[in-house]
Design a protein around this motif. Structure first.
Motif, PDB file in Angstrom:
ATOM      1  N   HIS A 141       4.942   0.341   0.178  1.00 30.81           N
ATOM      2  CA  HIS A 141       5.493  -0.902   0.527  1.00 30.81           C
ATOM      3  C   HIS A 141       4.337  -1.939   1.305  1.00 30.81           C
ATOM      4  CE1 HIS A 141       3.930   2.763   2.691  1.00 30.81           C
ATOM      5  NE2 HIS A 141       3.512   1.989   3.817  1.00 30.81           N
ATOM      6  N   ASP A 165       0.659   5.207   1.752  1.00 27.64           N
ATOM      7  CA  ASP A 165      -0.034   5.032   2.978  1.00 27.64           C
ATOM      8  C   ASP A 165      -0.648   6.820   1.986  1.00 27.64           C
ATOM      9  OD1 ASP A 165       1.160   3.995   4.504  1.00 27.64           O
ATOM     10  OD2 ASP A 165       2.977   5.193   4.888  1.00 27.64           O
ATOM     11  N   HIS A 175       0.444  -0.832   0.150  1.00 22.53           N
ATOM     12  CA  HIS A 175       0.085  -0.297   0.050  1.00 22.53           C
ATOM     13  C   HIS A 175       0.761   1.504  -0.335  1.00 22.53           C
ATOM     14  CE1 HIS A 175       1.213  -0.049   4.163  1.00 22.53           C
ATOM     15  NE2 HIS A 175       0.545   0.695   4.591  1.00 22.53           N
TER      16      HIS A 175
HETATM   17 FE   LIG Z   1       1.966   2.420   5.272  1.00 21.53          FE
END
Ligand SMILES: [Fe+2]
Ligand SMILES: O=C(O)CCC(=O)C(=O)O
Length: 154
Positions: A77, A23, A21
């Motif tokens: 990440h 952020d 994903h």
């Molecule tokens: Fe994250």
């Protein structure tokens, strides 16, 4: 926003503690213990972000990407679990004020360049990630399609 992540040990090699994903927030400041497992996707490969004592990991998120019209990319990440050890991390997410418009400033756009993202507020994007689409590699493009389709319905 602050989050404490806890990853219990897992026998199966390659089990993800957190799936890939970006952020959704602007910038993440992450403190990780010494176990390891965080990986970033760079040049089509996963790289371990190995823990360094007394060091934070700074991560660019989707809102920062939109604010810079995509000049700064949000970082994909994921987290692998460890076979024996429990892992803990503390993530501090910086985000704009809820009703502040996220909009790339004129002076970072090239002369002929248009904005790649429609205006939105952090509260709209946050709500999207909570109610419609959990964070994964496609959250920002899907949010942009969602905003554009809502606008054409007005
Ligand atoms: Fe994250
Ligand atoms: O625990 C980690 O290393 C990363 C956690 C993470 O990606 C997140 O909380 O968004």
């Amino acid at each position: 926003m602050m989050r404490c992540n806890s990853y219990p040990p897992c026998n199966n090699a390659g089990t993800l503690g957190t799936g890939p994903h970006c952020d959704p927030t602007s910038i993440t400041i992450l403190f990780q213990d010494q176990v390891g497992g965080l990986e970033a996707f760079v040049d089509n490969k996963w790289f371990g972000i190995h823990p360094q004592p007394n060091t934070f990991v700074i991560n660019i998120g989707d809102t920062f990407k939109a604010l810079t019209n995509g000049i700064y990319k949000s970082c994909l990440h994921r987290v692998l679990t460890n076979k024996e050890k429990d892992r803990k991390t503390l993530a501090f997410f910086l985000c704009p004020k809820k009703d502040k418009i996220v909009r790339a400033p004129d002076n970072i756009l090239g002369r002929q360049e248009s904005r790649n993202y429609p205006d939105f507020t952090w509260s709209q994007y946050f709500e999207f990630t909570q109610k419609k689409h959990r964070a994964d590699p496609n959250t920002l493009p899907d949010f942009v399609s969602f905003l554009n389709s809502n606008q054409s319905n007005i």
